[in-house]
Structure formats: structure tokens, C-alpha cells
Design an enzyme around this catalytic site. Sequence first.
Site, PDB file in Angstrom:
ATOM      1  CE  LYS A 169      -4.147  -1.950   2.145  1.00 55.70           C
ATOM      2  NZ  LYS A 169      -5.101  -1.868   3.275  1.00 55.70           N
ATOM      3  CE  LYS A 189     -14.428  -2.670   2.044  1.00 55.25           C
ATOM      4  NZ  LYS A 189     -15.016  -2.346   3.364  1.00 55.25           N
ATOM      5  CE  LYS A 208      -9.485  -9.733   0.344  1.00 58.48           C
ATOM      6  NZ  LYS A 208      -9.037  -9.348   1.702  1.00 58.48           N
TER       7      LYS A 208
END
Length: 382
Positions: A181, A279, A276
Site C-alpha cells: 500500500k 473495495k 483479490k
Amino acid sequence: MGRAILSHFLILSNSAPLLSSSSISKLNGFASKSVRIRQNSKYSNGFRCYCDVSPSQQTSPENSPTSVTVKKRIVSGVQPTGSVHLGNYLGAIKNWIDLQNTYETLFFIVDLHAITLPYDTKELSKATRDTAAIYLACGIDASKASVFVQSHVHAHVELMWLLSSATPIGWLNRMIQFKEKSRKAGDENVGVALLTYPVLMASDILLYQSDFVPVGEDQKQHLELTRELAERVNYLYGGRKWKKLGGRGGSIFKVPEPLIPPAGARVMSLTDGLSKMSKSAPSDQSRINLLDPKDVIANKIKRCKTDSFPALEFDNPERPECNNLLSVYQLVSGKTKEVRYEEIHSDSAYLDSVLEEGARKASEIADATLKNVYQAMGFLRR
């Protein structure tokens, strides 16, 4: 291949079903052909589960005339950022519905985790309520499980700070999700909270003396850190050291075990079978949101990435998209559930009462744990 998988998807709403059964005829036509579906044993019981124990245990003395059954405890949560999608449902919420019948369960909306990256302050509160309504609409029973908002139980943040003092920085630097991230966001957009996120997660779990934690494959590393941190704090401050300070002695924290579902713990993107379902992914095409209308879901399945191989098969590393769609199909085929999202979401009084009662129950457990930690670490009693 996408059309074949579509037909048996789960119905979650009359007006906006998650998955429609309206195209069963397509599957029937597809099934009339010679189709080979190879199901490897990996998908029957392949995910390793560390919790082969009964969901409850007898805790009364052997010679006691009465016995009290104490349920094992489970905690879990979902962030309120973005739209709750099929991966969240199959990987977490769907399993919670079964777990609440045999375990003491605490399910919460982890809003504190939602601020580790830039976010919309105007949307956070709304998204938190939306997520709570989805929990209940999907089948979480507030009479069986405690449903609450993470920030409504202040002990989460207090315990995080105490745990941070015992967490080696090297443990956090090795976290894969932080590396991924931070690389995507860039150093200027990454706050310290992203690095210390696993300590807050450890606080979420250890605060409630959890026996088991439902985790997907991508969260196993964070849970392992939680286990290591529990053992470290128990060693540094527990046992005789705690007893000398007036405590009960022994372990301060219970060391939790991972509870991994037999299938569907990690639902992959519709546009990339190796990533994956998320969202935060830029493309809405990559996921099926729980509140997507049925025509949108149908189009997403029809347009999802597939391959040119003949037939269908599980566990072929060269066919990740095929494997993903078959895994989803395996989980949702033949299931029907009506969702009352709009009804629950529009009843503010009911939703507020559920969250308030859930936070009250959670605080009773959390405050007892926090009191013990303060005592074991030598703080002056309030």
C-alpha cells in the site's frame, strides 16, 4: 464461462438482488454439453483450519453438581470504506451467520482502520451506518451477536497505545500489506497509521480475549503478529510479575487461533484472477457489490475476464479466472436469501439501538481486559 457461472448466483434482494437466478436456462443449456469440472481436494477441505475444537467447553469443576457451558469467543470486522462486495460477503459475513449460532460473537465496523489512507470525511459516518445495515440485512442476528462500531469502544485505541510500546518496529516493517500500500500511495501520502495498523488489529482481537478469529489468506500474517504480540506481553508483564503487582497472575491475553473457511476465504477480482476482489480497486467492474442491481451483476459476470481453454476445472494455475468463478459458484449455488437492507437502513432508531447495545456489551469485556493490562504494566489505578 461467465454466463454459465451467472445462473446460480445468490439472490440477496427483491429489488436489488446480489446474484440472480433468472438465467438458469443459460446454465441448463451449457450443462447439456460435455462439461468437465475437476474439483481438487483443496476445495473440499484444503484451507488449513487451526481450530479443530468444540465450539463450547465445560468449565465447571468435575465434582460440581451443576455445569455451565461457556461458548468460545470470535471477533471479526469489515472496514466501512467503499462498497461491501461479494468477496466481503463470501469471505466474512456469510461465515459469521453460521458462527453466531455456535460461538459468542462480536462483529464490528472497523472505522478506525478506515482512516489509514486518505478518505472522505463526509462519507465515513454514512458508510459506517450502511455497513452496519448490511451486516443485519445479510443475516447477522443482534440477539445472538454483538454488532457495534469500533470507535464507540474507546478501549481499542487505549490498548493499541499500550501494545505499541511492546511492539518491535522490525515486526511492523515486515508486513506485506504495508509495503504494497505504501508503494502504491507514495511516501507523502502514507501516514504512520498505515504502519501501525497491525497493532490496532491486535488490539481489536486481544481486547476481547478471543479464542478464534476468522481470517482470509491475506490476513494470516497480521494474525500471526497478534499472536506473537500476545505472547510477548504475557512474557514481559504477566505471570509472577503481574501477581506481585496485585493481579491474578498467569497470562494477560489469550492467544487466538485462526479460523479459516473451507472455501472462498479469498474471492478474486473479476478483471484479474490473481488479485483479490477489493473495495478500493479503481474499476467497479472488478467486484460485485452487495447492493448492485441484478442487471449490473449480470453484465459484470458476462464481461468478466475468462480464458480460451475448453471445459472448466479447479486449481489450474494457468486458469486463475476460471478457478475464481468456479469457487464463487461452489459457494453460492442453490442458496437463496432475502435482504432487508432498505428497511433496516431507513429505521435509524432500530439501527442506533443495535449499535448502542453492541457497544455496551463489547465495552464490558474490553474494559475488564484493559484494566488488567494497566495493572500488569504498573500504572496507577484510577
